[in-house]
Design a protein around this motif. Sequence first.
Motif, mmCIF file in Angstrom:
data_model
loop_
_atom_site.group_PDB
_atom_site.id
_atom_site.type_symbol
_atom_site.label_atom_id
_atom_site.label_comp_id
_atom_site.label_asym_id
_atom_site.label_seq_id
_atom_site.Cartn_x
_atom_site.Cartn_y
_atom_site.Cartn_z
ATOM 1 N N ASN A 102 0.824 -1.186 -0.135
ATOM 2 C CA ASN A 102 -0.014 -0.023 -0.288
ATOM 3 C C ASN A 102 0.731 0.947 -0.410
ATOM 4 N N LYS A 103 0.452 1.892 -0.433
ATOM 5 C CA LYS A 103 1.301 3.863 -0.690
ATOM 6 C C LYS A 103 -0.237 4.685 -0.866
ATOM 7 N N ALA A 104 0.501 5.482 -1.504
ATOM 8 C CA ALA A 104 -0.654 6.806 -1.201
ATOM 9 C C ALA A 104 -0.730 6.977 -3.141
ATOM 10 N N TRP A 105 -2.384 6.538 -2.927
ATOM 11 C CA TRP A 105 -2.664 6.303 -4.904
ATOM 12 C C TRP A 105 -3.347 7.629 -5.507
ATOM 13 N N HIS A 106 -3.236 8.061 -6.204
ATOM 14 C CA HIS A 106 -4.283 9.405 -7.082
ATOM 15 C C HIS A 106 -5.797 8.770 -7.220
ATOM 16 N N ALA A 107 -6.056 7.180 -7.438
ATOM 17 C CA ALA A 107 -6.749 7.116 -7.315
ATOM 18 C C ALA A 107 -7.015 5.545 -7.051
ATOM 19 N N ILE A 108 -8.014 4.632 -6.215
ATOM 20 C CA ILE A 108 -8.310 3.767 -5.541
ATOM 21 C C ILE A 108 -9.341 2.977 -6.766
ATOM 22 N N LEU A 109 -9.219 2.036 -6.900
ATOM 23 C CA LEU A 109 -10.660 0.761 -8.192
ATOM 24 C C LEU A 109 -11.138 -0.431 -6.790
ATOM 25 N N ILE A 110 -12.266 -0.153 -6.236
ATOM 26 C CA ILE A 110 -12.562 -1.235 -5.388
ATOM 27 C C ILE A 110 -13.942 -1.759 -6.499
ATOM 28 N N ASN A 111 -13.575 -3.534 -6.918
ATOM 29 C CA ASN A 111 -14.593 -3.900 -7.746
ATOM 30 C C ASN A 111 -14.705 -5.402 -7.018
ATOM 31 N N THR A 112 -16.115 -4.890 -6.986
ATOM 32 C CA THR A 112 -16.422 -6.117 -6.034
ATOM 33 C C THR A 112 -18.004 -6.610 -6.798
ATOM 34 N N ASP A 167 -23.233 -11.225 2.875
ATOM 35 C CA ASP A 167 -22.470 -11.628 4.454
ATOM 36 C C ASP A 167 -20.942 -10.851 3.432
ATOM 37 N N ALA A 168 -21.232 -11.567 2.505
ATOM 38 C CA ALA A 168 -19.600 -11.239 1.706
ATOM 39 C C ALA A 168 -19.939 -9.908 1.185
ATOM 40 N N LEU A 169 -20.780 -9.155 0.890
ATOM 41 C CA LEU A 169 -21.203 -7.484 0.170
ATOM 42 C C LEU A 169 -20.589 -6.002 0.946
ATOM 43 N N ALA A 170 -20.917 -6.932 2.498
ATOM 44 C CA ALA A 170 -20.379 -5.984 3.629
ATOM 45 C C ALA A 170 -19.396 -6.220 3.885
ATOM 46 N N LEU A 171 -18.973 -7.095 4.026
ATOM 47 C CA LEU A 171 -17.008 -6.887 4.272
ATOM 48 C C LEU A 171 -16.312 -6.139 2.938
ATOM 49 N N ALA A 172 -16.908 -6.710 1.949
ATOM 50 C CA ALA A 172 -15.919 -5.999 1.110
ATOM 51 C C ALA A 172 -16.625 -4.177 1.213
ATOM 52 N N ALA A 173 -17.319 -4.298 1.670
ATOM 53 C CA ALA A 173 -17.852 -2.640 1.858
ATOM 54 C C ALA A 173 -17.069 -1.765 2.917
ATOM 55 N N SER A 174 -16.883 -2.634 3.808
ATOM 56 C CA SER A 174 -16.048 -2.313 5.052
ATOM 57 C C SER A 174 -14.156 -1.602 4.566
ATOM 58 N N ILE A 175 -14.100 -3.483 4.250
ATOM 59 C CA ILE A 175 -12.564 -2.173 3.556
ATOM 60 C C ILE A 175 -12.500 -1.485 1.911
ATOM 61 N N SER A 176 -13.781 -1.138 1.747
ATOM 62 C CA SER A 176 -13.467 0.312 0.860
ATOM 63 C C SER A 176 -13.211 1.046 1.928
ATOM 64 N N GLU A 177 -14.560 1.601 2.456
ATOM 65 C CA GLU A 177 -14.388 2.061 3.760
ATOM 66 C C GLU A 177 -13.309 2.967 4.452
ATOM 67 N N TRP A 178 -12.627 1.021 4.896
ATOM 68 C CA TRP A 178 -10.855 1.393 5.072
ATOM 69 C C TRP A 178 -10.281 2.072 4.415
#
Length: 189
Positions: free
Chosen positions: A81-91, A98-109
């Motif tokens: 991990n480092k500083a990004w200009h942009a981050i893409l989250i592919n769900t 329940d898996a989508l809720a965990l992915a949303a938590s990672i996205s929020e992080w």
Amino acid sequence: MADAAGLTVRTIQKVESERHSPDVQTLRSIARAIGFDVAVFDKPTPDQEKRQQEEMKRALRQTALVPTSPIRKANDFYSRNKAWHAILINTEAIEADDALALAASISEWMDDLDGIWEISTASQRLDYASSIAALCQELEALDYPTHFCSFRQQHMRDKGALWDVGLISFLPKAEHDGDRYGLVTLDDP
């Protein structure tokens, strides 16, 4: 392609070599993986074929195949991990709530870490990475390993500007659980 479509490499090889006539579900999986409607596989008229080829060439110029690695322990995230200009989250592969809720938590992080990773101490970064890795382990237990990578994208308007982009992708469990590949559409950020 096999990873993105959720098919085996052997199936893709058979389809490509024309040794296998794929069923409708296989065609749907391939179409979804490349971002096209399944109708792209219908026999086109000569005019339709010309337009489809032009559209396919344009889409392929805007698509990159990037290698991704799973996040299973804190250092898998911490060291990459480092500083990004942009981050893409592919769900898009996740179907279970329940898996989508965990992915949303990672996205929020990832949103929370934007702008603070660079100014955090090493021990703070390790704490963040440990929290993210724990969520990734929970998600993998639900058959969705979390894959992570970075790539460089040239900014469409300013051809000299290169952007560092992070990609987190949640892929269904496969025959192998190591490094995989993701298809990325190179859109203007």
